[in-house]
Motif scaffolding. Structure first.
Motif, PDB file in Angstrom:
ATOM      1  N   VAL A 116     -65.509   7.210  61.353  1.00  0.00           N
ATOM      2  CA  VAL A 116     -64.142   7.823  60.760  1.00  0.00           C
ATOM      3  C   VAL A 116     -64.060   7.151  59.484  1.00  0.00           C
ATOM      4  CG1 VAL A 116     -61.668   8.196  60.807  1.00  0.00           C
ATOM      5  CG2 VAL A 116     -63.334   8.421  62.890  1.00  0.00           C
TER       6      VAL A 116
ATOM      7  N   THR B 274     -67.358  14.582  63.907  1.00  0.00           N
ATOM      8  CA  THR B 274     -66.396  13.388  63.146  1.00  0.00           C
ATOM      9  C   THR B 274     -66.308  13.248  61.951  1.00  0.00           C
ATOM     10  OG1 THR B 274     -66.578  12.001  65.281  1.00  0.00           O
ATOM     11  CG2 THR B 274     -65.760  11.183  63.141  1.00  0.00           C
ATOM     12  N   THR B 275     -67.285  13.406  61.254  1.00  0.00           N
ATOM     13  CA  THR B 275     -67.537  13.279  59.826  1.00  0.00           C
ATOM     14  C   THR B 275     -66.956  14.634  59.116  1.00  0.00           C
ATOM     15  OG1 THR B 275     -69.440  11.707  59.692  1.00  0.00           O
ATOM     16  CG2 THR B 275     -68.868  13.101  57.819  1.00  0.00           C
TER      17      THR B 275
ATOM     18  N   TRP C  26     -63.039  15.079  59.661  1.00  0.00           N
ATOM     19  CA  TRP C  26     -62.364  14.389  58.568  1.00  0.00           C
ATOM     20  C   TRP C  26     -62.204  14.605  57.367  1.00  0.00           C
ATOM     21  CZ3 TRP C  26     -62.267  11.750  54.182  1.00  0.00           C
ATOM     22  CH2 TRP C  26     -61.270  10.769  54.000  1.00  0.00           C
TER      23      TRP C  26
ATOM     24  N   HIS D  57     -59.080  16.218  55.085  1.00  0.00           N
ATOM     25  CA  HIS D  57     -58.727  15.334  53.989  1.00  0.00           C
ATOM     26  C   HIS D  57     -59.031  16.248  52.652  1.00  0.00           C
ATOM     27  CE1 HIS D  57     -58.097  12.607  56.705  1.00  0.00           C
ATOM     28  NE2 HIS D  57     -57.173  11.983  56.354  1.00  0.00           N
TER      29      HIS D  57
ATOM     30  N   GLY E  83     -55.754  10.920  60.846  1.00  0.00           N
ATOM     31  CA  GLY E  83     -57.317  10.583  60.545  1.00  0.00           C
ATOM     32  C   GLY E  83     -57.389   9.251  60.460  1.00  0.00           C
TER      33      GLY E  83
END
Length: 201
Positions: free
Chosen positions: A21, A97-98, A101, A105, A168
């Protein structure tokens, strides 16, 4: 803090790697900053290119240190109190996960790029170099987490639902504790980098 996550241990939880993260924003911030600085240096700006580049260089040095050191006490406290992940907990893949995130964002990253580019009309390249420096700082923070994980021989994870509630941020107020697993769990190495195949043997 070891007791803070006990209520969630009775049922399966989705877990995301803390270091992954942290690393997730480093690449887009780096390239957005480099691109903005490259375009910005072509603009004379109010201060002139020379002053702009010098100011940008100073920001590029300071920003990584600030980002890398920010919140370390909080991360360390959560790591010390990490509870063991349950056998039914679901370990989220590094790529998932990447991607999550960055999707969450994307507008913030776009605004940061626009601000860095727009600032070049006042101070050429400085905003872009600042943004790139922030990306470097995130990579340094992830590397610090990786060293800690290796030293403790345990990987750190955060509940996905807490991560979502906290915008996040893996060590924000909504995160009441980390989980830990063995060093070989998941598909990301200590520090959040892609695990090499050889490491799984």
């Amino acid at each position: 803090m070891a007791h803070a996550d006990r209520k969630g241990q009775g049922r399966a939880q989705g877990l995301a790697r803390v270091a992954v993260v942290v690393r997730a924003g480093s690449v887009p911030m780096w390239w957005a900053g480099v691109f903005a600085a490259g375009i910005g240096v072509l603009v004379p700006g109010i201060t002139g290119r020379r002053i702009g580049v010098m100011a940008g260089a100073a920001l590029f040095i300071v920003a990584p240190a600030v980002i890398a050191l920010r919140g370390r006490k909080r991360y360390a406290a959560l790591a010390r109190g990490a509870s063991r992940a349950g056998k039914h907990d679901v370990l989220q893949d590094r790529a998932v996960t990447t991607r999550n995130w960055r999707r969450g964002h994307r507008w913030w990253l776009l605004l940061a790029f626009a601000a860095a580019l727009g600032s070049s009309f006042a101070v050429p390249a400085a905003g872009g170099m600042l943004l790139a420096g922030c990306g470097v700082g995130l990579r340094l923070k992830a590397a610090w987490l990786g060293r800690r994980e290796r030293a403790e021989d345990a990987l750190l994870w955060v509940r996905v639902d807490w991560l979502a509630k906290n915008g996040g941020r893996p060590a924000g107020k909504a995160v009441r504790g980390f989980r830990s697993t063995g060093i070989a769990a998941g598909d990301a190495a200590p520090g959040g980098a892609r695990r090499r195949t050889a490491a799984l043997v």
